[in-house]
Design a protein around this motif. Structure first.
Motif, PDB file in Angstrom:
ATOM      1  N   ILE A   1       0.837  -1.205   0.000  1.00 47.00           N
ATOM      2  CA  ILE A   1       0.000   0.000   0.000  1.00 47.00           C
ATOM      3  C   ILE A   1       0.874   1.258   0.000  1.00 47.00           C
ATOM      4  O   ILE A   1       0.644   2.190  -0.769  1.00 47.00           O
ATOM      5  N   ASP A   2       1.891   1.273   0.864  1.00 49.87           N
ATOM      6  CA  ASP A   2       2.763   2.451   0.899  1.00 49.87           C
ATOM      7  C   ASP A   2       3.646   2.553  -0.337  1.00 49.87           C
ATOM      8  O   ASP A   2       3.969   3.652  -0.784  1.00 49.87           O
ATOM      9  N   LEU A   3       4.027   1.432  -0.898  1.00 47.62           N
ATOM     10  CA  LEU A   3       4.789   1.432  -2.150  1.00 47.62           C
ATOM     11  C   LEU A   3       3.943   2.046  -3.268  1.00 47.62           C
ATOM     12  O   LEU A   3       4.435   2.862  -4.052  1.00 47.62           O
ATOM     13  N   ASN A   4       2.656   1.696  -3.297  1.00 43.53           N
ATOM     14  CA  ASN A   4       1.726   2.283  -4.270  1.00 43.53           C
ATOM     15  C   ASN A   4       1.632   3.796  -4.090  1.00 43.53           C
ATOM     16  O   ASN A   4       1.669   4.550  -5.060  1.00 43.53           O
ATOM     17  N   LYS A   5       1.493   4.233  -2.839  1.00 43.60           N
ATOM     18  CA  LYS A   5       1.393   5.668  -2.562  1.00 43.60           C
ATOM     19  C   LYS A   5       2.643   6.399  -3.030  1.00 43.60           C
ATOM     20  O   LYS A   5       2.559   7.496  -3.588  1.00 43.60           O
ATOM     21  N   LEU A   6       3.794   5.783  -2.801  1.00 44.57           N
ATOM     22  CA  LEU A   6       5.064   6.392  -3.175  1.00 44.57           C
ATOM     23  C   LEU A   6       5.164   6.576  -4.690  1.00 44.57           C
ATOM     24  O   LEU A   6       5.445   7.669  -5.180  1.00 44.57           O
ATOM     25  N   VAL A   7       4.906   5.515  -5.441  1.00 40.60           N
ATOM     26  CA  VAL A   7       5.007   5.582  -6.908  1.00 40.60           C
ATOM     27  C   VAL A   7       3.929   6.504  -7.476  1.00 40.60           C
ATOM     28  O   VAL A   7       4.203   7.314  -8.371  1.00 40.60           O
ATOM     29  N   ASP A   8       2.713   6.422  -6.939  1.00 35.98           N
ATOM     30  CA  ASP A   8       1.629   7.288  -7.434  1.00 35.98           C
ATOM     31  C   ASP A   8       1.941   8.764  -7.181  1.00 35.98           C
ATOM     32  O   ASP A   8       1.670   9.607  -8.035  1.00 35.98           O
TER      33      ASP A   8
ATOM     34  N   ARG B   1       3.730  -0.275 -11.680  1.00 33.47           N
ATOM     35  CA  ARG B   1       4.427   0.240 -10.500  1.00 33.47           C
ATOM     36  C   ARG B   1       5.669  -0.585 -10.202  1.00 33.47           C
ATOM     37  O   ARG B   1       6.719  -0.038  -9.872  1.00 33.47           O
ATOM     38  N   LEU B   2       5.542  -1.893 -10.303  1.00 30.13           N
ATOM     39  CA  LEU B   2       6.682  -2.757 -10.004  1.00 30.13           C
ATOM     40  C   LEU B   2       7.804  -2.587 -11.031  1.00 30.13           C
ATOM     41  O   LEU B   2       8.967  -2.800 -10.711  1.00 30.13           O
TER      42      LEU B   2
END
Length: 78
Positions: free
Chosen positions: A15-22, A67-68
């Motif tokens: 979830i935080d990885l998604n927030k970071l990339v977004d 994202r990945l």
């Protein structure tokens, strides 16, 4: 953007990885902030992010290929 150092579950990490990339894609973060954030997440939560040289299944399902792909380039995983 505030990120935790250690995550309890793979889902929380994703979830935080998604927030970071977004945030990066929405131009709220600069390149070096994205790179530092991803590297910090990886260094402190390596076992939740990578298994057998691949992203864990939960992370793959939560984050998606685009994202990945960004995370993979930053970490230079092959």
């Amino acid at each position: 953007m505030e990120l935790k150092m250690f995550y309890r579950t793979q889902r929380d990490l994703a979830i935080d990885l998604n927030k970071l990339v977004d945030s990066y894609w929405q131009e709220e973060l600069k390149d070096n902030e994205l790179i530092n954030g991803i590297k910090n997440l990886y260094e402190n939560n390596q076992e939740k992010l990578i298994k057998d040289n691949h992203f864990t299944k939960v992370v793959q399902q939560q984050c998606g290929k685009r994202r990945l792909a960004v995370v993979e380039k930053v970490l230079e995983i092959k």
